[in-house]
Design an enzyme around this catalytic site. Structure first.
Site, PDB file in Angstrom:
ATOM      1  N   ASP A  37       0.843  -1.198   0.000  1.00  0.00           N
ATOM      2  CA  ASP A  37       0.000   0.000   0.000  1.00  0.00           C
ATOM      3  C   ASP A  37       0.878   1.248   0.000  1.00  0.00           C
ATOM      4  OD1 ASP A  37      -2.106   1.769   0.308  1.00  0.00           O
ATOM      5  OD2 ASP A  37      -3.089   0.610   1.878  1.00  0.00           O
ATOM      6  N   ASP A  38       0.649   2.148  -0.949  1.00  0.00           N
ATOM      7  CA  ASP A  38       1.376   3.421  -1.027  1.00  0.00           C
ATOM      8  C   ASP A  38       2.889   3.228  -1.159  1.00  0.00           C
ATOM      9  OD1 ASP A  38      -1.099   4.556  -0.699  1.00  0.00           O
ATOM     10  OD2 ASP A  38      -0.654   5.589   1.172  1.00  0.00           O
ATOM     11  N   CYS A  77      -6.682   3.956  -3.565  1.00  0.00           N
ATOM     12  CA  CYS A  77      -6.900   2.613  -3.002  1.00  0.00           C
ATOM     13  C   CYS A  77      -8.015   1.792  -3.651  1.00  0.00           C
ATOM     14  CB  CYS A  77      -7.162   2.719  -1.503  1.00  0.00           C
ATOM     15  SG  CYS A  77      -5.798   3.410  -0.563  1.00  0.00           S
ATOM     16  N   ARG A  81      -7.678  -1.501  -6.327  1.00  0.00           N
ATOM     17  CA  ARG A  81      -7.973  -2.861  -5.871  1.00  0.00           C
ATOM     18  C   ARG A  81      -9.118  -3.491  -6.663  1.00  0.00           C
ATOM     19  NH1 ARG A  81      -5.343  -3.053  -0.636  1.00  0.00           N
ATOM     20  NH2 ARG A  81      -4.174  -1.111  -0.623  1.00  0.00           N
ATOM     21  N   LYS A 130      -6.014  -5.660   3.950  1.00  0.00           N
ATOM     22  CA  LYS A 130      -6.948  -4.567   3.662  1.00  0.00           C
ATOM     23  C   LYS A 130      -7.865  -4.928   2.495  1.00  0.00           C
ATOM     24  CE  LYS A 130      -6.666   0.144   1.782  1.00  0.00           C
ATOM     25  NZ  LYS A 130      -5.746   1.285   1.566  1.00  0.00           N
ATOM     26  N   HIS A 132     -11.225  -2.760   1.451  1.00  0.00           N
ATOM     27  CA  HIS A 132     -11.566  -1.441   0.914  1.00  0.00           C
ATOM     28  C   HIS A 132     -12.388  -1.497  -0.373  1.00  0.00           C
ATOM     29  CE1 HIS A 132     -10.094   3.007   1.284  1.00  0.00           C
ATOM     30  NE2 HIS A 132     -11.411   2.857   1.424  1.00  0.00           N
ATOM     31  N   SER A 155      -8.699   1.246   4.877  1.00  0.00           N
ATOM     32  CA  SER A 155      -7.362   1.686   5.272  1.00  0.00           C
ATOM     33  C   SER A 155      -7.262   1.815   6.788  1.00  0.00           C
ATOM     34  CB  SER A 155      -7.027   3.030   4.628  1.00  0.00           C
ATOM     35  OG  SER A 155      -6.994   2.928   3.225  1.00  0.00           O
ATOM     36  N   HIS A 244       1.309   2.320   3.950  1.00  0.00           N
ATOM     37  CA  HIS A 244       0.325   3.358   4.259  1.00  0.00           C
ATOM     38  C   HIS A 244       0.507   3.819   5.705  1.00  0.00           C
ATOM     39  CE1 HIS A 244      -3.588   5.344   4.492  1.00  0.00           C
ATOM     40  NE2 HIS A 244      -3.866   5.011   3.250  1.00  0.00           N
ATOM     41  N   ASP A 294      -0.368  -0.811  -4.878  1.00  0.00           N
ATOM     42  CA  ASP A 294      -1.683  -0.321  -5.310  1.00  0.00           C
ATOM     43  C   ASP A 294      -1.617   1.074  -5.916  1.00  0.00           C
ATOM     44  OD1 ASP A 294      -1.252   1.129  -2.929  1.00  0.00           O
ATOM     45  OD2 ASP A 294      -3.379   1.109  -2.390  1.00  0.00           O
ATOM     46  N   ASN A 295      -0.601   1.852  -5.570  1.00  0.00           N
ATOM     47  CA  ASN A 295      -0.375   3.187  -6.146  1.00  0.00           C
ATOM     48  C   ASN A 295       0.928   3.715  -5.572  1.00  0.00           C
ATOM     49  OD1 ASN A 295      -3.097   3.781  -4.078  1.00  0.00           O
ATOM     50  ND2 ASN A 295      -1.124   4.653  -3.517  1.00  0.00           N
ATOM     51  N   LYS A 325       0.893   9.775  -5.478  1.00  0.00           N
ATOM     52  CA  LYS A 325      -0.437   9.203  -5.251  1.00  0.00           C
ATOM     53  C   LYS A 325      -1.536  10.211  -5.597  1.00  0.00           C
ATOM     54  CE  LYS A 325      -3.266   7.295  -1.477  1.00  0.00           C
ATOM     55  NZ  LYS A 325      -3.259   6.827  -0.069  1.00  0.00           N
TER      56      LYS A 325
END
Length: 537
Positions: A37-38, A77, A81, A130, A132, A155, A244, A294-295, A325
């Site tokens: 994540d991130d 996010c 996903r 996660k 989301h 998140s 994240h 994811d980004n 992001k």
């Protein structure tokens, strides 16, 4: 003239025959998809020499294939996903922006997930981490094709905890007595604690962030063991909390020089190393492990954000705001990606094919011997030939949807055509200094040649011969993709909100607390904290 054609036909025939080799020779392979994540492209030492905290990921790259032109399907996010699990952009599957704690809906129920396809093909399916993509009713992962779920519904900054970790600005812990504390900042959640689910049951609220990585590793190992004991192939979707914010790690020793972000990156690296070790122990060569993000990094978090590597979006930075992001600059969607499958995927290989998280769905479906769901179009490709080293050709055109920084969420106003990247809209997300780059619309589009300008610093001069040569091809490609989406079966998301759907295990307790200190859940947490030591491989 006939010889090249014959040779091409033979190569194609061998490739097509080889595509079935993993199934024919080994049966259906196992799949592990690890989604960070991130995470920044430069957060892997294999990508960026300045990064020293990822020895296990670097080993994974050395023993498998590293993809250096790999992209998330969106720069935030939920849309990212949703696209990974459906093989379709948000413009098709309906998920164009993030779901909230109070969201009634989720990924539309008429969209078929990768887990549903693989379970139908005989796989044991598990999701850890996660989600989301909606938590209310049948949007919960337990109703989206997963036999087992362990994780958080959104998140981990979307609920308070007793171990709030590191964030900018810092958020307070959950209140313990009386009325919920007044929200000190709009970015902090203080009234409802972050829940931890096992299947459809909340087993802890608030979750203990400091032991969450260890719990994920433990549950992943158990899932792999159970699936192996059953004799069925498995699909594990492991969606990490790292990187994240808040970062839930103990402060590193000052002499280490790593900082909080580096310590958290090391923890993620150890977790991935542990999963690889477990997978190898259950039959090395039977499992495809695919790691990606994811980004890009969340730049407004300053020293708690990841490394972009060379993808700095210089044109945007000169005008204010972040190019990471939430943006369609390279730093927003170009993510690290590694694939590991001993005996099948070449080791020590770097691929420059233009690929995306969209490709995970059709590729795994093909390798499992399953078929894509009917009556819809897909943005992802079966990239098995690239995985196996037979080809280095990916997408001819790749789309980058608006993800919060500029333009209407989910709309396609940036696209990649070979080495060229065209922007019909630009904008910067909030940067560390608080600046935001204003949205600008471009007609004709800004076009960058990424082969010469990976920093996206200077667009082509519209009067140049190169710009005039590429513009017609960009315009045709753009018109074609918009027409393709407009004539597809497009899903609609319910983005309505209702406080009544907020996950809460006990509404009578402050912040929806499940357990008081000293009860079974608290004891379990302390045991997991002791187990966390074996993450340091």
């Amino acid at each position: 003239m006939g010889t090249p054609s014959l040779r091409a036909a033979l190569v194609l025939a061998m490739a097509l025959a080889g595509l079935s080799a993993p199934r024919a020779a080994y049966g259906q392979p196992n799949f592990i998809v690890i989604l960070a994540d991130d995470v920044g492209w430069g957060d892997l030492g294999a990508n960026w020499a300045e990064t020293k905290e990822t020895p296990h990921l670097d080993e994974l790259a050395a023993e498998g294939t590293r993809f250096v032109d790999f992209h998330s399907a969106a720069s935030t996010c939920s849309p990212s996903r949703a696209s990974l699990l459906t093989g379709r952009l948000g413009a098709r599957n309906g998920v164009t922006h993030n779901f909230a704690v109070t969201s009634v809906g989720g990924l539309p129920l008429n969209e078929t997930t990768l887990a549903e396809v693989l379970r139908e093909a005989g796989y044991s399916t598990g999701a850890i981490g996660k989600w989301h993509l909606g938590h209310h009713g049948h949007h919960h992962p337990s109703f989206r094709g997963f036999d087992y779920y362990f994780g958080i519904p959104y998140s981990h900054d979307m609920g308070c905890t007793d171990t709030p970790g590191y964030n900018l600005p810092p958020c307070p812990p959950c209140p313990r007595h009386g009325a919920a504390a007044r929200v000190a900042r709009k970015d902090c959640y203080t009234e409802v604690a972050l829940p931890l689910f096992e299947n459809i049951t909340i087993i802890q609220q608030p979750v203990n962030l400091s032991s969450l990585a260890a719990r994920y590793a433990e549950e992943a190992a158990r899932f792999i063991q159970r699936a192996s004991d059953s004799g069925r192939p498995f699909f594990l979707y492991l969606a990490l909390a790292h990187m994240h914010v808040p970062l839930g790690v103990p402060p590193p020793p000052p002499a280490s020089g790593r900082g909080i972000y580096g310590a958290s990156l090391s923890e993620m690296d150890a977790l991935v190393g542990r999963i690889k070790q477990v997978a190898d122990s259950h039959g090395k060569g039977n499992t495809l492990l695919w790691f990606t993000g994811d980004n890009g990094p969340w730049a407004q978090k300053c020293e708690l954000a990841g490394r972009l590597g060379p993808f700095v979006g210089a044109w945007q930075r000169q005008r204010g705001g972040s190019s990471a992001k939430q943006t369609t600059w390279e730093g927003g969607h170009r993510v690290p990606a590694l694939a590991y499958w001993p005996g099948r995927i070449p080791a020590k290989r770097t691929s420059r094919a233009l690929l995306s998280t969209l490709d995970i769905f059709p590729t795994l479906v093909a390798l499992a011997g399953a078929t894509l769901p009917p009556n819809r179009r897909f943005d992802g490709l079966d990239v098995s030939p690239v995985l196996f080293g037979w080809s280095d050709v990916g997408h001819k055109v790749l789309l980058h949807p608006n993800s919060g920084a500029a333009g209407k969420d989910g709309e396609i106003e940036t696209l990649r055509l070979a080495q060229y990247k065209a922007f019909y809209t630009t904008g910067g997300a909030m940067a560390c200094d608080g600046s935001i780059g204003p949205a600008e619309h471009h007609q004709p589009p800004l076009i960058f040649n990424l082969d010469r300008d990976i920093q996206e610093q200077e667009p082509l001069d519209v009067a140049s011969r190169e710009y005039q040569a590429v513009l017609p091809a960009v315009s045709r490609a753009y018109a074609q993709v918009l027409e393709d989406i407009a004539t597809d079966n497009v899903s609609v998301v319910d983005y309505s909100k209702d406080p009544a759907v907020t996950p809460c295990c006990n509404a009578q307790h402050v912040a929806c607390r499940c357990q008081a200190p000293g009860t079974h859940a608290a004891v379990l947490d302390r045991r997991m904290e002791r187990r966390a030591m074996w993450l340091c491989l």
